[in-house]
Design a protein around this motif. Structure first.
Motif, mmCIF file in Angstrom:
data_model
loop_
_atom_site.group_PDB
_atom_site.id
_atom_site.type_symbol
_atom_site.label_atom_id
_atom_site.label_comp_id
_atom_site.label_asym_id
_atom_site.label_seq_id
_atom_site.Cartn_x
_atom_site.Cartn_y
_atom_site.Cartn_z
ATOM 1 N N GLU A 95 0.815 -1.204 0.000
ATOM 2 C CA GLU A 95 0.000 0.000 0.000
ATOM 3 C C GLU A 95 0.855 1.262 0.000
ATOM 4 O O GLU A 95 0.502 2.264 -0.636
ATOM 5 C CB GLU A 95 -0.941 -0.021 1.211
ATOM 6 C CG GLU A 95 -2.064 -1.031 1.118
ATOM 7 C CD GLU A 95 -1.611 -2.466 1.393
ATOM 8 O OE1 GLU A 95 -2.395 -3.399 1.145
ATOM 9 O OE2 GLU A 95 -0.456 -2.662 1.865
ATOM 10 N N SER B 12 -9.737 6.513 -5.652
ATOM 11 C CA SER B 12 -10.877 5.686 -5.246
ATOM 12 C C SER B 12 -10.486 4.652 -4.191
ATOM 13 O O SER B 12 -11.324 4.225 -3.403
ATOM 14 C CB SER B 12 -11.484 4.978 -6.460
ATOM 15 O OG SER B 12 -10.661 3.917 -6.915
ATOM 16 N N GLY B 13 -9.212 4.251 -4.181
ATOM 17 C CA GLY B 13 -8.777 3.261 -3.204
ATOM 18 C C GLY B 13 -8.017 3.834 -2.030
ATOM 19 O O GLY B 13 -7.576 3.090 -1.149
ATOM 20 N N ALA C 158 -8.665 5.851 0.809
ATOM 21 C CA ALA C 158 -9.106 5.709 2.200
ATOM 22 C C ALA C 158 -9.455 4.267 2.558
ATOM 23 O O ALA C 158 -9.158 3.805 3.665
ATOM 24 C CB ALA C 158 -10.312 6.617 2.463
ATOM 25 N N GLY C 159 -10.082 3.549 1.625
ATOM 26 C CA GLY C 159 -10.565 2.206 1.948
ATOM 27 C C GLY C 159 -9.539 1.106 1.830
ATOM 28 O O GLY C 159 -9.703 0.040 2.439
ATOM 29 N N VAL C 160 -8.481 1.327 1.066
ATOM 30 C CA VAL C 160 -7.488 0.266 0.818
ATOM 31 C C VAL C 160 -6.072 0.732 1.155
ATOM 32 O O VAL C 160 -5.388 0.134 1.986
ATOM 33 C CB VAL C 160 -7.545 -0.204 -0.655
ATOM 34 C CG1 VAL C 160 -6.471 -1.266 -0.914
ATOM 35 C CG2 VAL C 160 -8.924 -0.747 -1.005
ATOM 36 N N GLU D 4 -4.651 3.292 2.671
ATOM 37 C CA GLU D 4 -4.257 3.824 3.978
ATOM 38 C C GLU D 4 -4.463 2.810 5.098
ATOM 39 O O GLU D 4 -4.283 3.146 6.274
ATOM 40 C CB GLU D 4 -5.053 5.100 4.280
ATOM 41 C CG GLU D 4 -4.696 6.248 3.346
ATOM 42 C CD GLU D 4 -5.452 7.530 3.652
ATOM 43 O OE1 GLU D 4 -5.020 8.590 3.171
ATOM 44 O OE2 GLU D 4 -6.485 7.470 4.374
ATOM 45 N N ARG D 5 -4.798 1.575 4.763
ATOM 46 C CA ARG D 5 -5.134 0.584 5.781
ATOM 47 C C ARG D 5 -3.954 -0.273 6.230
ATOM 48 O O ARG D 5 -4.058 -1.019 7.183
ATOM 49 C CB ARG D 5 -6.242 -0.355 5.254
ATOM 50 C CG ARG D 5 -7.536 0.359 4.917
ATOM 51 C CD ARG D 5 -8.209 0.887 6.143
ATOM 52 N NE ARG D 5 -9.440 1.619 5.829
ATOM 53 C CZ ARG D 5 -10.236 2.140 6.741
ATOM 54 N NH1 ARG D 5 -9.938 2.018 8.016
ATOM 55 N NH2 ARG D 5 -11.316 2.805 6.379
ATOM 56 N N ALA E 54 -13.743 9.555 -5.778
ATOM 57 C CA ALA E 54 -13.642 8.214 -5.193
ATOM 58 C C ALA E 54 -14.971 7.475 -5.262
ATOM 59 O O ALA E 54 -15.012 6.262 -5.519
ATOM 60 C CB ALA E 54 -13.180 8.314 -3.741
ATOM 61 N N GLY E 55 -16.067 8.196 -5.048
ATOM 62 C CA GLY E 55 -17.367 7.547 -5.064
ATOM 63 C C GLY E 55 -17.844 7.165 -6.448
ATOM 64 O O GLY E 55 -18.497 6.125 -6.625
#
Length: 215
Positions: A59, A109-110, A112-114, A116-117, A166-167
């Motif tokens: 990531e 698009s990825g 926050a959900g992918v 930064e995890r 992103a949405g």
């Protein structure tokens, strides 16, 4: 491509560039979620453990790519906004410039959900600092062209650009089954839906913020 262990700063920089260039190439072929660390390392010619000498995770690699794409987009956008001052026109130019950069949209698009995890505090701190600079720069570009939006409104718009992109981006890349159904229903193509939707959302955002600021 085979690498010996990097020891000098210039060698480290070379390895990092090779990893980032390979990540960009793979992203032109498929979504970030489908690219594993193993595939990335194989394509670079390094073991996974060696890739992790230069970036703390898969990531973190793609966040660095995002950072570069974000800065390059703003460089281009600044020129495209020359002479543009109407809120509708400014928002339209921002939308069109994003549509022309699918790699940036994919990474946003990825984010926050992918992406930064699974990063270290150090990587997160560095990326967020640079992201803040990018967002501030976008807000400044918009406020220069549309003074009526105000400082707070320009910052809000810069944030909304990321959230809306992103949405909407996943809808621009449906599965083959969904794309087939859309064709059967006579719906507009996914790319058209994304481009039109992004423009409408951003125009409404900026025009609404100006109205609130000056109302």
């Amino acid at each position: 491509m085979e690498f010996q262990r990097a020891r000098r700063p210039e060698q480290v920089a070379q390895r990092r560039r090779a990893i980032l260039d390979t990540a960009r190439r793979l992203l032109r072929e498929r979504p970030v979620a489908e690219i594993s660390l193993r595939e990335l390392s194989d394509c670079v010619g390094l073991a996974k453990s060696n890739v992790l000498r230069y970036f703390d995770s898969r990531e973190a690699v793609f966040l660095e790519v995002l950072d570069g794409e974000w800065g390059a987009w703003l460089d281009e956008l600044e020129g495209r906004l020359d002479g543009v001052g109407d809120p509708v026109a400014v928002a339209s130019v921002v939308a069109a410039s994003l549509v022309a950069r699918p790699l940036l949209c994919e990474l946003v698009s990825g984010m926050a959900g992918v992406l930064e995890r699974n990063v270290s505090v150090e990587s997160a701190r560095g990326f967020k600092a640079r992201a803040g600079v990018h967002s501030g720069r976008l807000a400044g570009l918009v406020r220069e062209r549309v003074p009526g939006v105000g400082e707070a409104g320009a910052r809000h718009f810069a944030h909304a650009v990321l959230v809306i992109t992103a949405g909407l981006w996943p809808h621009a890349n449906p599965t083959e089954a969904v794309a087939r159904v859309m064709r059967e229903l006579g719906s507009p193509g996914a790319a058209e839906v994304f481009a039109t939707g992004l423009r409408e959302f951003l125009v409404n955002q900026l025009a609404g913020l100006v109205a609130r600021s000056t109302g």
